[in-house]
Design a protein around this motif. Structure first.
Motif, PDB file in Angstrom:
ATOM      1  N   UNK A 290      80.645  -9.521 -47.930  1.00 34.69           N
ATOM      2  CA  UNK A 290      80.996  -9.634 -46.517  1.00 34.69           C
ATOM      3  C   UNK A 290      82.493  -9.866 -46.424  1.00 34.69           C
ATOM      4  N   UNK A 291      83.038  -9.848 -45.232  1.00 38.27           N
ATOM      5  CA  UNK A 291      84.462 -10.070 -45.041  1.00 38.27           C
ATOM      6  C   UNK A 291      84.689 -11.543 -44.701  1.00 38.27           C
ATOM      7  N   UNK A 292      85.211 -12.329 -45.644  1.00 38.62           N
ATOM      8  CA  UNK A 292      85.434 -13.751 -45.355  1.00 38.62           C
ATOM      9  C   UNK A 292      86.658 -13.960 -44.468  1.00 38.62           C
ATOM     10  N   UNK A 293      86.697 -15.095 -43.816  1.00 36.28           N
ATOM     11  CA  UNK A 293      87.873 -15.482 -43.044  1.00 36.28           C
ATOM     12  C   UNK A 293      88.917 -16.023 -44.011  1.00 36.28           C
ATOM     13  N   UNK A 294      90.140 -15.477 -43.949  1.00 37.85           N
ATOM     14  CA  UNK A 294      91.164 -15.795 -44.942  1.00 37.85           C
ATOM     15  C   UNK A 294      92.468 -16.174 -44.255  1.00 37.85           C
ATOM     16  N   UNK A 295      93.155 -17.187 -44.821  1.00 43.29           N
ATOM     17  CA  UNK A 295      94.458 -17.615 -44.332  1.00 43.29           C
ATOM     18  C   UNK A 295      95.277 -18.102 -45.520  1.00 43.29           C
ATOM     19  N   UNK A 296      96.616 -17.972 -45.401  1.00 41.34           N
ATOM     20  CA  UNK A 296      97.520 -18.449 -46.453  1.00 41.34           C
ATOM     21  C   UNK A 296      98.595 -19.351 -45.865  1.00 41.34           C
ATOM     22  N   UNK A 297      98.978 -20.356 -46.641  1.00 37.69           N
ATOM     23  CA  UNK A 297     100.118 -21.203 -46.312  1.00 37.69           C
ATOM     24  C   UNK A 297     101.060 -21.230 -47.515  1.00 37.69           C
ATOM     25  N   UNK A 298     102.349 -21.213 -47.237  1.00 39.22           N
ATOM     26  CA  UNK A 298     103.350 -21.254 -48.295  1.00 39.22           C
ATOM     27  C   UNK A 298     104.730 -21.219 -47.678  1.00 39.22           C
ATOM     28  N   UNK A 299     105.684 -20.712 -48.438  1.00 38.75           N
ATOM     29  CA  UNK A 299     107.052 -20.641 -47.944  1.00 38.75           C
ATOM     30  C   UNK A 299     107.224 -19.458 -46.995  1.00 38.75           C
ATOM     31  N   UNK A 300     107.929 -19.677 -45.892  1.00 36.20           N
ATOM     32  CA  UNK A 300     108.303 -18.585 -45.000  1.00 36.20           C
ATOM     33  C   UNK A 300     109.374 -17.733 -45.683  1.00 36.20           C
ATOM     34  N   UNK A 301     109.623 -16.565 -45.130  1.00 40.59           N
ATOM     35  CA  UNK A 301     110.558 -15.617 -45.746  1.00 40.59           C
ATOM     36  C   UNK A 301     112.007 -16.018 -45.477  1.00 40.59           C
ATOM     37  N   UNK A 302     112.374 -17.184 -45.992  1.00 44.87           N
ATOM     38  CA  UNK A 302     113.737 -17.674 -45.873  1.00 44.87           C
ATOM     39  C   UNK A 302     114.012 -18.574 -47.067  1.00 44.87           C
ATOM     40  N   UNK A 303     115.255 -18.877 -47.339  1.00 46.70           N
ATOM     41  CA  UNK A 303     115.566 -19.745 -48.460  1.00 46.70           C
ATOM     42  C   UNK A 303     115.123 -21.179 -48.199  1.00 46.70           C
ATOM     43  N   UNK A 304     114.954 -21.945 -49.273  1.00 48.15           N
ATOM     44  CA  UNK A 304     114.512 -23.331 -49.134  1.00 48.15           C
ATOM     45  C   UNK A 304     115.580 -24.146 -48.407  1.00 48.15           C
ATOM     46  N   UNK A 305     115.194 -24.881 -47.372  1.00 42.81           N
ATOM     47  CA  UNK A 305     116.177 -25.642 -46.591  1.00 42.81           C
ATOM     48  C   UNK A 305     116.568 -26.945 -47.271  1.00 42.81           C
ATOM     49  N   UNK A 306     117.575 -27.591 -46.706  1.00 37.45           N
ATOM     50  CA  UNK A 306     118.115 -28.829 -47.274  1.00 37.45           C
ATOM     51  C   UNK A 306     117.749 -30.062 -46.451  1.00 37.45           C
ATOM     52  N   UNK A 307     117.831 -29.977 -45.137  1.00 40.20           N
ATOM     53  CA  UNK A 307     117.635 -31.159 -44.298  1.00 40.20           C
ATOM     54  C   UNK A 307     116.166 -31.571 -44.242  1.00 40.20           C
ATOM     55  N   UNK A 308     115.882 -32.874 -44.149  1.00 39.33           N
ATOM     56  CA  UNK A 308     114.500 -33.337 -44.075  1.00 39.33           C
ATOM     57  C   UNK A 308     113.717 -32.730 -42.919  1.00 39.33           C
ATOM     58  N   UNK A 309     114.369 -32.528 -41.771  1.00 41.59           N
ATOM     59  CA  UNK A 309     113.673 -31.962 -40.610  1.00 41.59           C
ATOM     60  C   UNK A 309     113.194 -30.547 -40.898  1.00 41.59           C
ATOM     61  N   UNK A 310     114.069 -29.736 -41.502  1.00 44.14           N
ATOM     62  CA  UNK A 310     113.684 -28.371 -41.843  1.00 44.14           C
ATOM     63  C   UNK A 310     112.684 -28.345 -42.993  1.00 44.14           C
ATOM     64  N   UNK A 311     112.836 -29.261 -43.938  1.00 45.49           N
ATOM     65  CA  UNK A 311     111.871 -29.335 -45.032  1.00 45.49           C
ATOM     66  C   UNK A 311     110.471 -29.621 -44.508  1.00 45.49           C
TER      67      UNK A 311
END
Length: 354
Positions: A290-311
């Motif tokens: 069957x077709x399961x419900x699927x989702x992914x979480x990870x890094x967005x398509x940008x470089x790793x940020x520095x500030x705690x708020x953006x992190x």
């Protein structure tokens, strides 16, 4: 005094050190090299005491030249030694990419099995007080893409020791990915040597409503998210792949066949990452009709940020994992977990990368 087979609580970083010590004591071909492995802070304690026990011929620092030093390690491995090459950050493995991809990973094949490269590469990933674009990357998917190179990601102290000892038994290169925020976490670890096999995922928490797969410290984040979800009446199963390559996709597929839903939480970018590989294998699985419900979480398509708020916005957390799962199962019900309860102790206890 503890008995040799006693299970006791041990920190992740101490489990790595203990596994290294036992591996070096059992086989005098094993030696450790890397930038600052003999420093007084001893790579957060993971190399502490090894220089004093085994001497400077088996534990030594290297020049700041990743490409050349990786060549030295590969040559030593080909000559019958078993190097543990410590790289403080995965980011700088890019400086020795040709050595790892074109020499270490391929030599066994290219020489018809007559050459082996028993090299263990220890490397760290993960955010820590704003190290940003060039010091926080998870590049494990790049290395998992290469045949001949094994990639493992221990999420706890037990696996950290067992995978290291298993890597020392392997005749070809193994990359051990260590998340720096896991170093202070504890788990029950046997005192005697033992191995954790590659290619065997672990079900960390059983559940019936959704399967959550976490990579590296995202296993910890997923476990905390599962606790929050349980309070909302959602029963989540959490799976730790343990090794990225080889990848035990069958355990994941059989879980999703029961739960009908999958959320993969990675410590890297979503584009062409391990999460995409897991979902792709799921779509081809003979265990799911069957077709399961699927989702992914990870890094967005940008470089790793520095500030705690953006992190906070960039990295998956128990809050984002729990809310994503809740939206998947109950899209019409508003729900938000208590953010204070979602803060993991190791995120506030971390003191620095060295």
């Amino acid at each position: 005094m503890s008995m040799p087979n006693e299970m006791r609580l041990l920190r992740y970083v101490d489990a790595i050190r203990e596994g290294t010590e036992q591996g070096m004591a059992a086989d005098d071909r094993v030696f450790m090299m890397g930038l600052d492995v003999d420093d007084h802070k001893s790579i957060q304690g993971s190399t502490r005491g090894l220089l004093e026990k085994f001497g400077p011929q088996r534990v030594f620092t290297t020049p700041l030249s990743e490409d050349a030093m990786t060549g030295v390690a590969i040559g030593a491995a080909m000559a019958g030694r078993k190097p543990i090459h410590v790289h403080i950050r995965m980011d700088f493995l890019l400086l020795c990419m040709n050595q790892l991809v074109n020499i270490a990973a391929k030599s066994h094949y290219m020489y018809g099995g007559t050459v082996s490269v028993p090299l263990v590469i220890r490397t760290m990933i993960g955010k820590s007080w704003g190290q940003g674009a060039q010091h926080s990357q998870g590049l494990h998917a790049m290395f998992a893409h290469v045949p001949g190179l094994k990639v493992v990601a221990p999420s706890n102290a037990y696996d950290a020791k067992g995978l290291l000892l298993q890597a020392l038994k392997d005749n070809n290169p193994v990359l051990i990915m260590e998340h720096r925020l896991l170093y202070g976490t504890e788990a029950y670890v046997p005192e005697q040597p033992y191995c954790v096999e590659f290619g065997q995922a672990k079900t960390m928490r059983s559940g019936k409503d959704i399967t959550i797969v976490g990579v590296s410290n995202m296993v910890m984040e997923a476990m905390r998210a599962a606790e929050l979800l349980a309070e909302a009446g959602i029963d989540a199963e959490v799976i730790d792949p343990v090794s990225i390559s080889p990848l035990d996709s069958e355990t994941i597929e059989k879980s999703v066949a029961r739960t009908g839903r999958l959320l993969v939480v990675d410590n890297g970018w979503l584009n062409c990452g391990i999460s995409a590989e897991i979902v792709a294998r799921l779509s081809e699985s003979p265990h799911i009709d069957f077709k399961p419900q699927v989702k992914r979480l990870g890094f967005a398509a940008t470089t790793c940020p520095t500030t705690p708020t953006l992190e906070a916005a960039f990295y998956p957390s128990p809050v984002t994992i729990a809310t994503t799962v809740h939206q998947m199962l109950r899209p019409d019900v508003a729900w938000q977990p208590d953010e204070e309860r979602c803060k993991l102790a190791y995120q506030t206890q971390f003191k620095g990368p060295f």
